[in-house]
Enzyme design. Structure first.
Site, PDB file in Angstrom:
ATOM      1  NE  ARG A 261      44.177  25.379  38.924  1.00  0.00           N
ATOM      2  CZ  ARG A 261      43.730  26.390  39.725  1.00  0.00           C
ATOM      3  NH1 ARG A 261      43.956  27.726  39.485  1.00  0.00           N
ATOM      4  NH2 ARG A 261      42.995  26.143  40.633  1.00  0.00           N
ATOM      5  NE  ARG A 276      49.941  32.988  34.701  1.00  0.00           N
ATOM      6  CZ  ARG A 276      48.934  33.582  35.018  1.00  0.00           C
ATOM      7  NH1 ARG A 276      47.780  32.943  34.619  1.00  0.00           N
ATOM      8  NH2 ARG A 276      48.787  34.801  35.094  1.00  0.00           N
ATOM      9  CD  GLU A 348      43.578  34.229  42.338  1.00  0.00           C
ATOM     10  OE1 GLU A 348      43.352  33.052  42.541  1.00  0.00           O
ATOM     11  OE2 GLU A 348      43.469  34.904  41.166  1.00  0.00           O
ATOM     12  CB  SER A 351      39.710  32.406  44.425  1.00  0.00           C
ATOM     13  OG  SER A 351      40.584  33.088  43.918  1.00  0.00           O
ATOM     14  NE  ARG A 387      49.946  32.133  41.763  1.00  0.00           N
ATOM     15  CZ  ARG A 387      49.291  32.688  41.082  1.00  0.00           C
ATOM     16  NH1 ARG A 387      48.412  33.797  41.116  1.00  0.00           N
ATOM     17  NH2 ARG A 387      49.101  32.144  39.723  1.00  0.00           N
TER      18      ARG A 387
END
Length: 426
Positions: A261, A276, A348, A351, A387
């Site tokens: 990403r 991140r 987070e 998801s 993460r």
């Protein structure tokens, strides 16, 4: 792609969805107008073509004297057909361009608003009180550097910012986590699948990732391929242009892949450590189900994510994501957020999204029902990713600089119960 029949029958439903997302309500009327123009143009073209075919048969039967005039008239009809075909193609292109901008219809009842308007559904576990343990917690990067498990300095030297190396305990801990996630997913009926990490534009577009967040995706222009940010993309493309059989139950896959990403728009955010990053590893659940079973499957995926969090002995909360924070393809999304002690907040980790038939319509994935076919529903959900190391290291750190290994991960680490600066402990 949204359900056009439903859009025509109930445009107010889509307008309410757009309003809840904080997106353009006028887009609904624009899509309907383009759809009407497209259908009119197609009808005009098809009528003219039918007339041309009928007229051609008249020419074949005409007398020698009448043929020259009829041939001339036939040429005029042919030119008209070509012009109307061009208008039809242009109207179709304009419609598809507009319709492609319309996100999925949200599930009724989810929170409206943006990122901060989520609803907390449950909170599980209590954040650890480090004061009673007699020491201030270190953050995951300090722990990782002390244990020689994370190296962001050399990651930056070699690849630039937001890259890292996992070494020794860090590498083994990540592999243990991913293997546990794979086993939990497989035990729940998800087939382990190592996916491609480069996909064609039609697959990326079909999953809804080339909308307003397209700038977060890496593209290899010379090859016209995209690096995926989640194995959801190649798993959605797995059955592209197929009629699948769901008579025996949902088709479930556990994608195992590296993910990439660009993190566009996150300049200055979470630059320390591995929260991140541009490249990470992930195990992702993906399911194809009948439309009627989508919400049940969504809850099932969430329960598996919660099971993983429990196995990793992490305090967490579950949130119902607000409509404005959904991706284009999601009709509803649950996030699981783990407690990060040094940030004094939940972050987070997972998801899970119910995409209803949005992706399947774009990718032409259908099931056969009593002689007819219809789009299936697709769902996705994180089982584990890089993460997760952040809350695992921070929540399980000890005063002597060591980190206790959660019991469920120990079999994947040869029985290791902890890692200290001096090495593993068994």
């Amino acid at each position: 792609m949204i359900d056009l029949a439903l859009l025509r029958e109930n445009p107010d439903l889509f307008k309410a969805s757009q309003e809840a997302r904080g997106s353009s309500v006028d887009l609904v009327d624009e899509v309907l107008a383009a759809d009407s123009a497209r259908r009119s143009a197609i009808t005009a073209y098809e009528d003219a073509r039918a007339d041309q075919k009928s007229f051609s048969s008249q020419i074949a039967k005409a007398s020698k004297e009448d043929k020259p005039a009829l041939i001339a008239e036939g040429k005029e009809k042919s030119a008209k057909v070509k012009a109307l075909q061009s208008e039809s193609d242009e109207a179709t292109f304009a419609f598809e361009k507009l319709a492609g901008k319309l996100p999925n219809l949200i599930v009724e009842g989810i929170p409206s608003g943006g990122e901060e308007n989520f609803e907390t559904l449950k909170t599980v576990g209590e954040p650890r009180d480090f004061g009673t343990d007699g020491f201030e917690p270190a953050d995951h990067l300090e722990i990782g550097e002390t244990l020689r498990a994370i190296d962001t300095t050399r990651g930056t030297k070699v690849s630039g910012s937001r890259f890292h190396y996992l070494t020794g305990f860090g590498a083994k801990l990540e592999m243990a986590l991913l293997n546990l996630a794979r086993d939990v997913a497989e035990g729940a009926g998800f087939i382990p699948t190592i996916t491609p990490t480069l996909v064609r534009p039609e697959v990326m577009r079909g999953t809804g990732f080339l909308g307003e967040h397209a700038d977060e995706i890496y593209r290899l222009e010379a090859d016209d391929l995209f690096l995926v940010g989640t194995s959801e993309v190649p798993l959605a493309g797995f059955h592209m242009d197929e009629i699948i059989d769901l008579s025996g139950g949902p088709l479930r896959y556990a994608g195992i892949s590296s993910c990439y990403r660009r993190e566009a728009g996150s300049y200055g955010k979470d630059t320390r450590g591995i929260i991140r990053v541009h490249q990470f590893q992930k195990v992702e659940m993906f399911a194809y189900v009948p439309v009627e079973d989508a919400e049940t499957e969504h809850e099932r995926m969430l329960s598996l994510q919660e099971k993983m969090l429990g196995l990793c002995e992490l305090p967490y909360r579950v949130i119902d994501t607000a409509a404005g924070d959904l991706g284009d393809s999601a009709a509803r999304k649950f996030d699981c957020e783990a407690w990060v002690p040094t940030q004094n907040t939940y972050r987070e980790l997972t998801s899970t999204s119910n995409c209803t038939t949005f992706q399947a319509r774009r990718l032409q994935i259908r099931e056969r029902t009593e002689g007819a076919t219809r789009p299936v529903a697709t769902l996705n959900g994180t089982m584990a990713n890089t993460r997760w190391l952040v809350p695992i290291l921070e929540n399980h750190q000890q005063a002597d600089g060591s980190v206790t290994v959660p019991a469920a991960l120990r079999p994947y680490l040869g029985g290791m119960v902890a890692q200290g600066p001096e090495g593993p402990r068994f």
